[in-house]
Design a protein around this motif. Structure first.
Motif, PDB file in Angstrom:
ATOM      1  N   THR A  26     -46.222 -98.714-117.631  1.00  0.00           N
ATOM      2  CA  THR A  26     -45.192 -98.768-118.577  1.00  0.00           C
ATOM      3  C   THR A  26     -44.179 -97.950-118.182  1.00  0.00           C
ATOM      4  N   ARG A  27     -44.427 -97.088-117.105  1.00  0.00           N
ATOM      5  CA  ARG A  27     -43.404 -96.055-116.512  1.00  0.00           C
ATOM      6  C   ARG A  27     -42.279 -96.600-116.067  1.00  0.00           C
ATOM      7  N   THR A  28     -41.286 -95.952-116.418  1.00  0.00           N
ATOM      8  CA  THR A  28     -39.662 -96.490-115.904  1.00  0.00           C
ATOM      9  C   THR A  28     -39.717 -96.006-114.430  1.00  0.00           C
ATOM     10  N   GLN A  29     -39.518 -96.629-113.257  1.00  0.00           N
ATOM     11  CA  GLN A  29     -38.957 -96.239-112.198  1.00  0.00           C
ATOM     12  C   GLN A  29     -37.694 -95.894-111.830  1.00  0.00           C
ATOM     13  N   ARG A  30     -37.533 -94.764-111.549  1.00  0.00           N
ATOM     14  CA  ARG A  30     -36.077 -94.319-111.433  1.00  0.00           C
ATOM     15  C   ARG A  30     -35.916 -94.497-109.914  1.00  0.00           C
ATOM     16  N   PRO A  31     -34.608 -95.032-109.455  1.00  0.00           N
ATOM     17  CA  PRO A  31     -34.557 -95.169-107.972  1.00  0.00           C
ATOM     18  C   PRO A  31     -34.194 -93.971-107.502  1.00  0.00           C
ATOM     19  N   PRO A  32     -34.673 -93.702-106.288  1.00  0.00           N
ATOM     20  CA  PRO A  32     -34.578 -92.245-105.356  1.00  0.00           C
ATOM     21  C   PRO A  32     -32.832 -92.089-105.300  1.00  0.00           C
ATOM     22  N   LEU A  33     -32.520 -90.918-105.547  1.00  0.00           N
ATOM     23  CA  LEU A  33     -31.170 -90.472-105.309  1.00  0.00           C
ATOM     24  C   LEU A  33     -30.905 -89.776-103.873  1.00  0.00           C
ATOM     25  N   TYR A  34     -29.671 -89.898-103.495  1.00  0.00           N
ATOM     26  CA  TYR A  34     -29.309 -89.363-102.284  1.00  0.00           C
ATOM     27  C   TYR A  34     -27.924 -88.330-102.655  1.00  0.00           C
ATOM     28  N   LYS A  35     -28.112 -87.121-101.850  1.00  0.00           N
ATOM     29  CA  LYS A  35     -26.818 -86.294-102.015  1.00  0.00           C
ATOM     30  C   LYS A  35     -25.917 -86.793-100.689  1.00  0.00           C
ATOM     31  N   VAL A  36     -24.669 -86.629-100.938  1.00  0.00           N
ATOM     32  CA  VAL A  36     -23.705 -87.002 -99.900  1.00  0.00           C
ATOM     33  C   VAL A  36     -23.169 -85.528 -99.516  1.00  0.00           C
ATOM     34  N   LEU A  37     -23.207 -85.200 -98.420  1.00  0.00           N
ATOM     35  CA  LEU A  37     -22.682 -83.857 -97.963  1.00  0.00           C
ATOM     36  C   LEU A  37     -21.472 -83.820 -96.974  1.00  0.00           C
ATOM     37  N   LEU A  38     -20.743 -82.992 -97.325  1.00  0.00           N
ATOM     38  CA  LEU A  38     -19.333 -82.841 -96.452  1.00  0.00           C
ATOM     39  C   LEU A  38     -19.784 -81.511 -95.477  1.00  0.00           C
ATOM     40  N   LEU A  39     -19.506 -81.711 -94.262  1.00  0.00           N
ATOM     41  CA  LEU A  39     -19.628 -80.614 -93.441  1.00  0.00           C
ATOM     42  C   LEU A  39     -18.377 -79.955 -92.836  1.00  0.00           C
ATOM     43  N   THR A  70     -15.143 -74.626-100.866  1.00  0.00           N
ATOM     44  CA  THR A  70     -16.472 -74.220-100.800  1.00  0.00           C
ATOM     45  C   THR A  70     -17.023 -74.770 -99.255  1.00  0.00           C
ATOM     46  N   VAL A  71     -16.631 -75.999 -98.877  1.00  0.00           N
ATOM     47  CA  VAL A  71     -17.154 -76.470 -97.713  1.00  0.00           C
ATOM     48  C   VAL A  71     -16.753 -75.374 -96.605  1.00  0.00           C
ATOM     49  N   HIS A  72     -15.454 -75.300 -96.590  1.00  0.00           N
ATOM     50  CA  HIS A  72     -14.511 -74.331 -95.487  1.00  0.00           C
ATOM     51  C   HIS A  72     -15.260 -72.855 -95.559  1.00  0.00           C
ATOM     52  N   LYS A  73     -15.731 -72.460 -96.610  1.00  0.00           N
ATOM     53  CA  LYS A  73     -16.274 -71.063 -96.734  1.00  0.00           C
ATOM     54  C   LYS A  73     -17.968 -71.111 -96.318  1.00  0.00           C
ATOM     55  N   LYS A  74     -18.477 -72.235 -97.150  1.00  0.00           N
ATOM     56  CA  LYS A  74     -20.262 -72.233 -96.902  1.00  0.00           C
ATOM     57  C   LYS A  74     -20.381 -72.890 -95.815  1.00  0.00           C
ATOM     58  N   GLY A  75     -19.750 -73.981 -95.320  1.00  0.00           N
ATOM     59  CA  GLY A  75     -20.080 -74.835 -94.139  1.00  0.00           C
ATOM     60  C   GLY A  75     -20.770 -76.216 -94.401  1.00  0.00           C
ATOM     61  N   VAL A  76     -20.919 -76.489 -95.832  1.00  0.00           N
ATOM     62  CA  VAL A  76     -21.242 -77.515 -96.272  1.00  0.00           C
ATOM     63  C   VAL A  76     -21.562 -77.524 -97.877  1.00  0.00           C
ATOM     64  N   ALA A  77     -21.157 -78.825 -98.693  1.00  0.00           N
ATOM     65  CA  ALA A  77     -21.387 -78.772 -99.976  1.00  0.00           C
ATOM     66  C   ALA A  77     -21.755 -80.334-100.006  1.00  0.00           C
ATOM     67  N   VAL A  78     -22.510 -80.366-101.461  1.00  0.00           N
ATOM     68  CA  VAL A  78     -22.761 -81.562-102.063  1.00  0.00           C
ATOM     69  C   VAL A  78     -21.570 -81.908-102.632  1.00  0.00           C
ATOM     70  N   VAL A  79     -21.148 -83.495-102.469  1.00  0.00           N
ATOM     71  CA  VAL A  79     -19.791 -83.785-102.923  1.00  0.00           C
ATOM     72  C   VAL A  79     -20.113 -85.090-104.273  1.00  0.00           C
ATOM     73  N   GLY A  80     -21.286 -85.313-104.071  1.00  0.00           N
ATOM     74  CA  GLY A  80     -21.806 -86.476-105.107  1.00  0.00           C
ATOM     75  C   GLY A  80     -23.393 -86.662-104.838  1.00  0.00           C
ATOM     76  N   VAL A  81     -23.778 -87.629-105.943  1.00  0.00           N
ATOM     77  CA  VAL A  81     -25.343 -87.951-105.916  1.00  0.00           C
ATOM     78  C   VAL A  81     -25.311 -89.305-106.194  1.00  0.00           C
ATOM     79  N   PHE A  82     -25.759 -90.364-105.315  1.00  0.00           N
ATOM     80  CA  PHE A  82     -25.898 -91.663-105.562  1.00  0.00           C
ATOM     81  C   PHE A  82     -27.099 -92.545-105.338  1.00  0.00           C
TER      82      PHE A  82
END
Ligand code: TYC
Length: 112
Positions: A26-39, A70-82
């Motif tokens: 009866t466990r609910t299966q959550r769909p896997p999520l993916y991070k969108v990264l901007l470089l 943040t991307v400019h300074k750190k090189g990469v950032a997560v811009v969304g999870v979908f």
């Protein structure tokens, strides 16, 4: 004399100690999520990146500017999870938009 059933008394050989998976799942299966990264890169104009974040990720101008920095300074950032389908579409939209404007901006996805 009354005797307790022995292991070998049962046809399944379990003696009743071992639980058998009979409960319906009866466990609910959550769909896997993916991070969108901007470089980061050295050539894409900052204003273009801000515009991309507003246009494809629904960010306010102020939030888009913050994330761009943040991307400019750190090189990469997560811009969304979908979901995979949405993440894949966002990446394709950003890459196509950047290519059409001849900027080397890179966007990718990563399983969370
Ligand atoms: N580093 C770029 C510049 O100085 C700006 C930039 C920010 C580029 C974020 C890409 O994902 C990026 N013009």
């Amino acid at each position: 004399m009354a005797m307790r059933p022995q292991m070998t008394d049962r046809r399944d050989g379990t003696g009743g100690e071992t639980s058998v998976a009979t409960r319906t799942k009866t466990r609910t299966q959550r769909p896997p999520l993916y991070k969108v990264l901007l470089l980061n890169d050295d050539y894409t104009p900052m204003e273009f990146v801000v515009h991309v974040l507003e246009r494809f990720f629904g960010m306010s101008h102020a939030h888009a500017f913050d994330v761009m920095l943040t991307v400019h300074k750190k090189g990469v950032a997560v811009v969304g999870v979908f979901s995979f389908e949405v993440a894949e579409t966002k990446v394709a939209q950003v890459m196509d938009f950047a290519r059409r404007h001849q900027h080397p901006l890179q966007c990718t996805l990563e399983k969370e």
